[in-house]
Write a protein that holds these residues in place. Structure first.
Motif, PDB file in Angstrom:
ATOM      1  N   GLY A 124       0.803  -1.217   0.000  1.00 42.64           N
ATOM      2  CA  GLY A 124       0.000   0.000   0.000  1.00 42.64           C
ATOM      3  C   GLY A 124       0.836   1.267   0.000  1.00 42.64           C
ATOM      4  N   VAL A 173      -1.266   4.360  -8.224  1.00 42.27           N
ATOM      5  CA  VAL A 173      -2.629   3.833  -8.356  1.00 42.27           C
ATOM      6  C   VAL A 173      -2.609   2.412  -8.898  1.00 42.27           C
ATOM      7  N   LEU A 176      -1.726   0.202  -6.023  1.00 44.13           N
ATOM      8  CA  LEU A 176      -2.816   0.131  -5.050  1.00 44.13           C
ATOM      9  C   LEU A 176      -3.972  -0.718  -5.579  1.00 44.13           C
ATOM     10  N   ARG A 177      -4.224  -0.663  -6.879  1.00 39.69           N
ATOM     11  CA  ARG A 177      -5.270  -1.518  -7.455  1.00 39.69           C
ATOM     12  C   ARG A 177      -4.893  -2.992  -7.304  1.00 39.69           C
ATOM     13  N   ALA A 180      -5.421  -3.941  -3.694  1.00 41.50           N
ATOM     14  CA  ALA A 180      -6.842  -4.092  -3.359  1.00 41.50           C
ATOM     15  C   ALA A 180      -7.373  -5.445  -3.817  1.00 41.50           C
ATOM     16  N   LEU A 193      -7.409   3.601   1.029  1.00 38.41           N
ATOM     17  CA  LEU A 193      -8.106   3.835  -0.238  1.00 38.41           C
ATOM     18  C   LEU A 193      -9.300   4.767  -0.044  1.00 38.41           C
ATOM     19  N   ASP A 197      -9.660   8.360  -1.814  1.00 42.11           N
ATOM     20  CA  ASP A 197     -10.841   8.597  -2.646  1.00 42.11           C
ATOM     21  C   ASP A 197     -11.600   9.839  -2.189  1.00 42.11           C
ATOM     22  N   ARG A 204      -9.095   9.853  -7.732  1.00 35.58           N
ATOM     23  CA  ARG A 204     -10.317   9.236  -8.262  1.00 35.58           C
ATOM     24  C   ARG A 204     -10.257   9.140  -9.787  1.00 35.58           C
ATOM     25  N   TRP A 207      -7.711   6.427 -10.775  1.00 39.36           N
ATOM     26  CA  TRP A 207      -8.249   5.111 -10.404  1.00 39.36           C
ATOM     27  C   TRP A 207      -9.191   4.588 -11.488  1.00 39.36           C
TER      28      TRP A 207
END
Length: 269
Positions: A124, A173, A176-177, A180, A193, A197, A204, A207
């Motif tokens: 993260g 990003v 992080l995706r 997730a 997250l 957001d 945003r 993402w």
């Protein structure tokens, strides 16, 4: 053959454990060292018959849930857990949460690189370790609570401006995706997250584009308040067992940036 290797591996790990570690009495009538088969089965919440068949190389291939329960009950390391899944013909899924501790040998590596800025981040983008030159170069709190994704999108202790700022947003990003997807039940990651957001329109927007980036070599220009303009190379080494990245930041040998980076290293020391 793989089934027999799986059986041998389970038996060896079971016999290596001491009953006292689990609050069990070390009675003299135990015929073999370690835990009994029924004790491992109880710890893993599976039937004794199912576990016995696994150690005897009989029956069907165990499910991922059973393998994960056995890894936990046998107190396997990450490497041993991955090996257990490979013996069963599967790839080990990630754990329930991202690793947030740096391994000792990785931390020692950072200390052995006096003229290289080195930083370790978790899945993260939390900073789990960085050396003095990295702190001097990148700026900010040396404590373990720093998070590069938060600093990139929400400011506050922001990294010094660099030519790669826009690209870094996509890189953050993308990672992080992936995190997730790998750790859907990690509360710390979910909170990060949600914070990004809520606090960053740029986050945003990126993402939604679903960027894809692979770690590799990059060059950027950093405007440092003390050293001035620095042309730096960024190379990433992966620590796959912990889903972490080691970023090594260097300058071309003999360059003006290398001399300035050396000056920052002396300042950091």
């Amino acid at each position: 053959m793989p089934r027999r290797e799986l059986a041998r591996f389970l038996r060896a790990r079971r016999e290596r454990l001491r009953p006292q570690e689990f609050g069990l009495p070390a009675v003299a009538d135990r015929r073999t060292p370690g835990l009994r088969r029924e004790e491992v089965a109880e710890l893993a919440h599976i039937s004794v018959d199912h576990y016995v068949r696994l150690e005897q190389a009989r029956g069907s291939r165990p499910s991922a849930r059973v393998l994960d329960a056995l890894a936990h009950s046998l107190r396997l390391t990450q490497a041993e857990r991955s090996h257990l899944f490979r013996l069963a013909g599967m790839s080990a899924p990630p754990g329930s949460s991202a690793a947030r501790q740096v391994r000792p040998h990785v931390a020692q590596l950072l200390r052995r690189l006096p003229e290289t800025a080195a930083i370790v981040t978790d899945a993260g983008y939390g900073v789990v370790s960085w050396n003095p030159l990295a702190r001097e170069l990148l700026g900010g709190d040396p404590g373990g609570a720093a998070n590069l994704a938060r600093r990139r999108f929400l400011g506050g202790g922001r990294l010094h401006e660099s030519s790669g700022s826009a690209e870094f947003g996509d890189i953050v990003v993308a990672r992080l995706r992936r995190a997730a997807d790998r750790y859907p039940h990690d509360p710390s990651l979910a909170a990060l997250l949600a914070e990004l957001d809520a606090g960053s329109e740029e986050f945003r927007r990126i993402w939604e584009t679903r960027p894809v980036h692979a770690p590799g070599h990059r060059t950027k220009i950093v405007d440092h308040p003390v050293a001035g303009e620095l042309r730096l190379n960024c190379d990433v080494l992966l620590v796959p067992e912990d889903d972490q990245e080691v970023v090594l930041i260097t300058a071309d040998p003999g360059s003006r940036s290398a001399r300035r980076l050396r000056g920052l290293a002396s300042r950091a020391a």
